[in-house]
Every structure is written in structure tokens, then in C-alpha cells.
Design a protein around this motif. Structure first.
Motif, short mmCIF file in Angstrom:
data_model
loop_
_atom_site.label_atom_id
_atom_site.label_comp_id
_atom_site.label_asym_id
_atom_site.label_seq_id
_atom_site.Cartn_x
_atom_site.Cartn_y
_atom_site.Cartn_z
N LEU A 71 -4.50 10.61 -9.09
CA LEU A 71 -3.23 10.57 -8.37
C LEU A 71 -3.17 9.39 -7.22
O LEU A 71 -2.47 8.54 -7.18
CB LEU A 71 -2.72 12.00 -7.67
CG LEU A 71 -2.47 12.97 -8.70
CD1 LEU A 71 -2.20 14.25 -7.83
CD2 LEU A 71 -1.28 12.57 -9.31
N LEU A 72 -4.39 9.30 -6.60
CA LEU A 72 -4.59 8.11 -5.82
C LEU A 72 -4.63 6.80 -6.32
O LEU A 72 -3.89 5.76 -5.92
CB LEU A 72 -5.62 8.29 -4.95
CG LEU A 72 -5.85 9.48 -3.91
CD1 LEU A 72 -7.17 9.67 -3.31
CD2 LEU A 72 -4.59 9.11 -2.68
N LYS A 73 -5.11 6.89 -7.66
CA LYS A 73 -5.11 5.65 -8.59
C LYS A 73 -3.76 5.20 -9.09
O LYS A 73 -3.51 3.94 -9.10
CB LYS A 73 -6.17 5.65 -9.70
CG LYS A 73 -7.41 5.55 -9.27
CD LYS A 73 -8.55 5.76 -10.46
CE LYS A 73 -10.16 5.48 -10.12
NZ LYS A 73 -10.93 5.68 -11.23
N GLN A 74 -3.11 6.16 -9.15
CA GLN A 74 -1.70 6.04 -9.67
C GLN A 74 -0.81 5.36 -8.53
O GLN A 74 0.47 4.93 -8.81
CB GLN A 74 -1.17 6.94 -10.38
CG GLN A 74 -1.77 7.52 -11.57
CD GLN A 74 -1.26 8.83 -11.93
OE1 GLN A 74 -0.46 9.65 -11.38
NE2 GLN A 74 -1.36 9.42 -13.28
N GLY A 75 -1.08 5.30 -7.36
CA GLY A 75 -0.20 5.05 -6.26
C GLY A 75 0.71 6.17 -5.91
O GLY A 75 1.23 6.96 -6.85
N THR A 76 0.84 6.53 -4.67
CA THR A 76 1.78 7.55 -4.11
C THR A 76 1.96 7.47 -2.74
O THR A 76 1.51 6.70 -1.85
CB THR A 76 0.64 8.84 -4.09
OG1 THR A 76 1.25 9.64 -3.65
CG2 THR A 76 -0.44 8.82 -3.33
N THR A 77 3.14 7.95 -2.53
CA THR A 77 3.67 7.99 -1.15
C THR A 77 3.13 9.23 -0.48
O THR A 77 3.10 9.17 1.17
CB THR A 77 5.35 8.11 -1.04
OG1 THR A 77 5.52 9.32 -1.63
CG2 THR A 77 5.83 7.12 -1.78
N LYS A 78 2.18 9.98 -0.87
CA LYS A 78 1.80 11.02 -0.35
C LYS A 78 0.27 10.88 0.01
O LYS A 78 -0.54 11.84 -0.37
CB LYS A 78 1.89 12.41 -1.12
CG LYS A 78 3.50 12.81 -1.43
CD LYS A 78 4.24 12.98 -0.25
CE LYS A 78 5.51 13.67 -0.47
NZ LYS A 78 6.32 13.77 0.77
N TYR A 79 -0.21 9.43 0.32
CA TYR A 79 -1.51 9.29 0.46
C TYR A 79 -2.39 10.22 1.36
O TYR A 79 -3.41 10.55 1.04
CB TYR A 79 -1.46 7.75 1.18
CG TYR A 79 -2.98 7.39 1.30
CD1 TYR A 79 -3.64 6.80 0.26
CD2 TYR A 79 -3.26 7.42 2.70
CE1 TYR A 79 -4.90 6.53 0.78
CE2 TYR A 79 -4.72 6.88 2.99
CZ TYR A 79 -5.62 6.58 1.95
OH TYR A 79 -6.79 6.18 2.18
N ASP A 80 -1.71 10.60 2.54
CA ASP A 80 -2.38 11.35 3.59
C ASP A 80 -2.67 12.66 3.14
O ASP A 80 -3.84 13.05 2.77
CB ASP A 80 -1.36 11.67 4.81
CG ASP A 80 -1.60 10.45 5.75
OD1 ASP A 80 -1.90 9.35 5.19
OD2 ASP A 80 -1.33 10.44 7.02
N ASP A 81 -1.79 13.53 2.25
CA ASP A 81 -1.90 14.73 1.48
C ASP A 81 -2.91 14.64 0.60
O ASP A 81 -3.64 15.57 0.53
CB ASP A 81 -0.81 15.29 1.11
CG ASP A 81 0.64 15.39 2.05
OD1 ASP A 81 0.25 16.38 3.09
OD2 ASP A 81 1.40 14.77 2.01
N LEU A 82 -2.77 13.63 -0.29
CA LEU A 82 -4.05 13.48 -1.15
C LEU A 82 -5.17 13.38 -0.77
O LEU A 82 -6.36 13.80 -1.21
CB LEU A 82 -3.54 12.54 -2.36
CG LEU A 82 -2.28 12.87 -3.18
CD1 LEU A 82 -1.75 11.44 -3.94
CD2 LEU A 82 -2.81 14.00 -4.25
N MET A 83 -5.47 12.60 0.19
CA MET A 83 -6.71 12.32 0.89
C MET A 83 -7.17 13.55 1.44
O MET A 83 -8.58 13.67 1.36
CB MET A 83 -6.69 11.03 2.02
CG MET A 83 -6.46 9.86 1.37
SD MET A 83 -7.72 9.19 0.07
CE MET A 83 -9.32 9.79 0.94
N VAL A 84 -6.46 14.46 1.93
CA VAL A 84 -6.91 15.77 2.48
C VAL A 84 -7.64 16.51 1.40
O VAL A 84 -8.51 16.82 1.71
CB VAL A 84 -5.94 16.32 3.49
CG1 VAL A 84 -6.08 17.54 3.72
CG2 VAL A 84 -5.51 15.73 4.80
#
Length: 307
Positions: A71-84
Motif C-alpha cells: 500500500l505504501l508503494k502504491q501511494g496513499t493519503t493515509k501515510y501516517d496510518d500505514l506507517m504505524v
């Protein structure tokens, strides 16, 4: 009679069922529903985060890590949530050094204070686990000559896994002063290679003396034995002795560790090694008679006596 094609469940209906399963903490049911959803539709960001939450609750940390990476590689507006979620997956997998490293790298990139407040306790937990590990590792290294072979191997492998390279001098001292099993010595040299240790060490294996500089070594996975001998032997036996390929791979990988970092061409050339191992494995099935007069065969069978 024509085949009956089931009408797919509507997207909205599946979404509602997934959310209801999550709210009811029926995670096994939710997992199956998410799989059905992904067979028919693409996850949007909301559903992707819900899937991550489900995987975290189910403690499917490896799958969570892979999902977060995709998901991070795809690009996301939810960067913070995914990094957590990514950091939580590493923590769940016991990759504590990576947890600390990732948080240090991203702490200034995350967008809000809430995310930082969530990351800091995870980092503190990881640091505490590393401290516990270091305390245990120190004890094991201090008593290295008295602990079991299994504990010796696990101690060094765990130091590598945790990227704990502060023990270089201790490891070198052990190499110089403790009689080590050949596989333990190999793993210690691999540890020093990862630690980029650049001093000359005098070692001996199978009556061959060597001067090695660990950070000049190719690494266990990149030796001539691993890259050339093993694939060629498998190629030679895969038709007539396919049933023992798995055992052959296991055995030769163990031999590769025992031999490292010895230049096997000091013993025999590549073809001699390949022919000897081929004969060795085919003899196990009665397809050939073991050539016990062959010096390489004698060398290979000597490994059987190594504990």
C-alpha cells in the motif's frame, strides 16, 4: 444443462458485512469476507486500513507487513496510518532493531502529533527488548565455551538478526581462544563480515590454515560451493534421484557452512566436487557404488563424523 453462474454479492453489501464482522470482533469471518471482496473489487483506502486493522488484531504480522509495504508503494493519503501498521508489524515479528531504525527515519515525516504519540511507545518497547537481548547475549558470550552448540549458534545468529555489532572484539577473542565447531566459526565470520570487521584473522579448517579479513569475504550465500557446486549436483541427480533432492540440498547447505570460508579448489576442482557428490547421493539409492578410494568422497564422508 447450462452451468449456473452465481451472481456476485454487491460491493456495498460486502462492505457492510466486513464492517459488521469487524465491529463484532468476528475476525475469521471478516478475513474470509475480505478475501471475497478482493476477488471482485479493488480495496479503497478505507477498506485497506480496515484490512490492516484486522490483520493486526489477528496477529498476522507477516501478512500485515507485506500489506503495508504494498500500500505504501502504491501511494496513499493515509501515510501516517500505514506507517504505524508497518512499525507494529515489525514489532510483532520481533524485528526490534528495524522498529527503532524506521521510527528514527520517519518521525519527522509523519503529519500529526497523534501519530508521533503512537510511535514513541512502540520505539521504547523495542529498545527495552533490545536491552534484554543484549543482557542475555553478554551472558552467553561470557560463557561461550561452556554453553551448548545450539546456544552458541543461536547467540551469534540473534546478534546478526538484531544488527548488534558492538561485540566484534568479544567475537574475535572467542575465535582466537576457544576451540569452536566449524559451523560456529563460519557463523562468527559471517557476523564479523556484517560488522565490516577489517582486521586479519588466522583461522584453521580441516587442516588448512587461512588468513581472512571478514569484510573481504563473499558471505555464506555467495561462495563457489553455493553458487556453482550445489546447483550442478542437483542438475546431475534430479532425473535419477529426484526423491532425495530435498535431503541433498539440506546436506550440501550444511556442508557449505562447515567449509566456509575455505577455498574448496585447494582440495579439488569444481568437476571433482560435482562428480563426488553425484556419486555420493546416487550411492544412497543403490544407483552407483560409492567410490571410497576417491579423496573428495573421503572428505565428504568425514563430515558425517562431525557433531
Amino acid at each position: 444443462m447450462s452451468d449456473i453462474i452465481p451472481f456476485p454479492r454487491s460491493k456495498d453489501k460486502l462492505r457492510r458485512e466486513i464492517k459488521q464482522s469487524f465491529n463484532n470482533n468476528d475476525l475469521d469471518e471478516m478475513y474470509q469476507l475480505v478475501e471475497r471482496f478482493e476477488e471482485q473489487f479493488e480495496l479503497d483506502e478505507q477498506m485497506a486500513l480496515l484490512k490492516c486493522a484486522m490483520l493486526y488484531k489477528m496477529q498476522h504480522f507477516l501478512e500485515l507487513r507485506e500489506e503495508a509495504i504494498i500500500l505504501l508503494k502504491q501511494g496513499t493519503t493515509k501515510y501516517d496510518d500505514l506507517m504505524v501498521y508497518y512499525v507494529k508489524s515489525l514489532n510483532g515479528l520481533g524485528q526490534y532493531f528495524e522498529v527503532v531504525e524506521v521510527i528514527n527515519q520517519i518521525i519527522e515525516e509523519v503529519n500529526n502529533h497523534r501519530t508521533r504519540m503512537e510511535l514513541f511507545p512502540i520505539k521504547e518497547h523495542a529498545l527495552s527488548q533490545i536491552d534484554k537481548h543484549n543482557e542475555h547475549a553478554t551472558h552467553m558470550l561470557q560463557n561461550f565455551d561452556t554453553i551448548s552448540l545450539r546456544d552458541q549458534i543461536n547467540t551469534i545468529l540473534t546478534l546478526i538478526d538484531f544488527n548488534q555489532f558492538r561485540y566484534q572484539s568479544t567475537v574475535v577473542n572467542i575465535i582466537d581462544n576457544v576451540k569452536l565447531a566449524d559451523n560456529v566459526l563460519s557463523i562468527m565470520l559471517e557476523y564479523l563480515r556484517f560488522a565490516e570487521y577489517d582486521q586479519v584473522l588466522d583461522i584453521q579448517k580441516f587442516d588448512y590454515n587461512m588468513e581472512v579479513i571478514p569484510n573481504h569475504l563473499p558471505g555464506l550465500e555467495h561462495t563457489l560451493f553455493k553458487l556453482t557446486i550445489i546447483p550442478k549436483v542437483i542438475e546431475c541427480i534430479e532425473e535419477d534421484a529426484a526423491q532425495i533432492i530435498e535431503e541433498a540440498l539440506h546436506l550440501m547447505n550444511n556442508h557449505a557452512i562447515l567449509l566456509y570460508p575455505l577455498d574448496i579448489e585447494r582440495i579439488a576442482d569444481n568437476n571433482a566436487w560435482i562428480e563426488a557428490y553425484t556419486n555420493y547421493f546416487k550411492s544412497m539409492l543403490g544407483l552407483e557404488i560409492l567410490d571410497e578410494s576417491n579423496d573428495v568422497i573421503k572428505f565428504i564422508t568425514s563430515f558425517d563424523r562431525i557433531e
